[in-house]
Design an enzyme around this catalytic site. Structure first.
Site, PDB file in Angstrom:
ATOM      1  N   LEU A  68       0.844  -0.699   0.371  1.00  0.00           N
ATOM      2  CA  LEU A  68       0.220  -0.203   0.541  1.00  0.00           C
ATOM      3  C   LEU A  68       0.985   1.002   0.204  1.00  0.00           C
ATOM      4  O   LEU A  68       2.227   1.387   0.945  1.00  0.00           O
ATOM      5  CB  LEU A  68      -1.103  -0.243   1.354  1.00  0.00           C
ATOM      6  CG  LEU A  68      -2.110  -0.930   1.780  1.00  0.00           C
ATOM      7  CD1 LEU A  68      -2.893  -1.044   2.666  1.00  0.00           C
ATOM      8  CD2 LEU A  68      -3.136  -1.036   0.659  1.00  0.00           C
ATOM      9  N   ASP A  69       0.644   2.346  -0.608  1.00  0.00           N
ATOM     10  CA  ASP A  69       1.388   3.968  -1.017  1.00  0.00           C
ATOM     11  C   ASP A  69       1.055   4.494   0.754  1.00  0.00           C
ATOM     12  O   ASP A  69       0.670   3.804   1.726  1.00  0.00           O
ATOM     13  CB  ASP A  69       0.870   4.872  -1.366  1.00  0.00           C
ATOM     14  CG  ASP A  69       0.581   4.399  -3.332  1.00  0.00           C
ATOM     15  OD1 ASP A  69       1.854   3.364  -3.710  1.00  0.00           O
ATOM     16  OD2 ASP A  69      -0.302   5.073  -4.222  1.00  0.00           O
ATOM     17  N   ARG A  70       2.470   4.774   0.978  1.00  0.00           N
ATOM     18  CA  ARG A  70       3.031   5.009   2.520  1.00  0.00           C
ATOM     19  C   ARG A  70       1.606   6.346   2.603  1.00  0.00           C
ATOM     20  O   ARG A  70       1.520   5.576   4.267  1.00  0.00           O
ATOM     21  CB  ARG A  70       4.415   6.018   2.364  1.00  0.00           C
ATOM     22  CG  ARG A  70       4.104   6.716   3.979  1.00  0.00           C
ATOM     23  CD  ARG A  70       5.115   7.383   3.733  1.00  0.00           C
ATOM     24  NE  ARG A  70       6.026   7.908   5.139  1.00  0.00           N
ATOM     25  CZ  ARG A  70       7.676   8.107   5.837  1.00  0.00           C
ATOM     26  NH1 ARG A  70       7.857   7.448   5.252  1.00  0.00           N
ATOM     27  NH2 ARG A  70       7.351   7.879   6.578  1.00  0.00           N
TER      28      ARG A  70
END
Length: 221
Positions: free
Chosen positions: A46-48
């Site tokens: 997942l993106d940050r």
């Protein structure tokens, strides 16, 4: 299944901040008093700034089987997204070709004949609209970097809080409104259907859609 907090990288990056993968390995080591190195298989990312449901493998056999399921797209990945405006079509399939500039960590929608283009597909459904925002349910068909963020922005409805792909509408400091809410797959060992859930926080702009989100969650059980 674990719930990734927002603003923590899944893996170590140039920031040097503690990453979620390391946090989980340390937790397993101390919780179960495991000697030596702890095995943990990273299956997806997942993106940050994005939070929600993630699944990791605790054995190499499970990791291999789960990775194969990812490649064959037999794992259903569902997200909630709050976007600016309303999609032209209330539901549909989006197909784009994406190119990632790794130096800038920026992804662009390009033509299919671009030498580094990768095909990206998702489908979405508009669940509710309130105060110039819409709540979408999104299913990923491919797993490209920043895929949902770029595809929705290219479609004219950037995510609330996404400064990278919606800077004209969002303000610095706003939290991106993209949440991994459900993963559905067959257990890699037991072969039984397994569904894991995670709900976004009850804060703006998610709280504009509280009843709809709860209704969707109850329907998915």
């Amino acid at each position: 299944m674990v719930e990734k907090p927002v603003n923590i990288p899944v893996q170590g990056d140039a920031s040097g901040d503690v990453d979620f993968f390391t946090m989980l390995k340390d937790d397993i080591k101390h919780r179960y008093q495991k000697p030596g190195n702890v095995y943990l298989g990273l299956l997806h990312r997942l993106d940050r700034p994005v939070g929600g449901a993630m699944v990791f493998a605790k054995t190499s056999k499970s990791a291999s089987r789960m990775s194969d399921m990812m490649r064959r797209q037999t794992i259903t990945r569902t997200y909630f997204a709050v976007v600016h405006g309303t999609p032209k079509e209330p539901a549909g399939i989006l197909t784009h070709y994406l190119y990632k500039d790794r130096q800038k960590n920026q992804v662009y929608s390009v033509k299919a004949n671009h030498p580094e283009a990768k095909k990206a597909i998702l489908d979405y459904e508009t669940l509710m609209t309130a105060k110039n925002f819409s709540l979408l349910k999104v299913h990923l068909h491919t797993g490209r970097s920043h895929q949902i963020r770029v595809q929705l922005a290219t479609n004219g409805t950037p995510l609330f809080g996404d400064q990278k792909y919606g800077s004209k509408l969002n303000k610095p400091g706003q939290q991106i409104s993209l949440w991994a809410t459900k993963l559905h797959f067959n257990h890699p060992v037991k072969k039984e259907p397994l569904t894991v859930h995670s709900l976004p926080p009850n804060q703006h702009p998610w709280n504009l859609f509280t009843d709809t989100i709860k209704g969707e969650h109850n329907d998915q059980k």
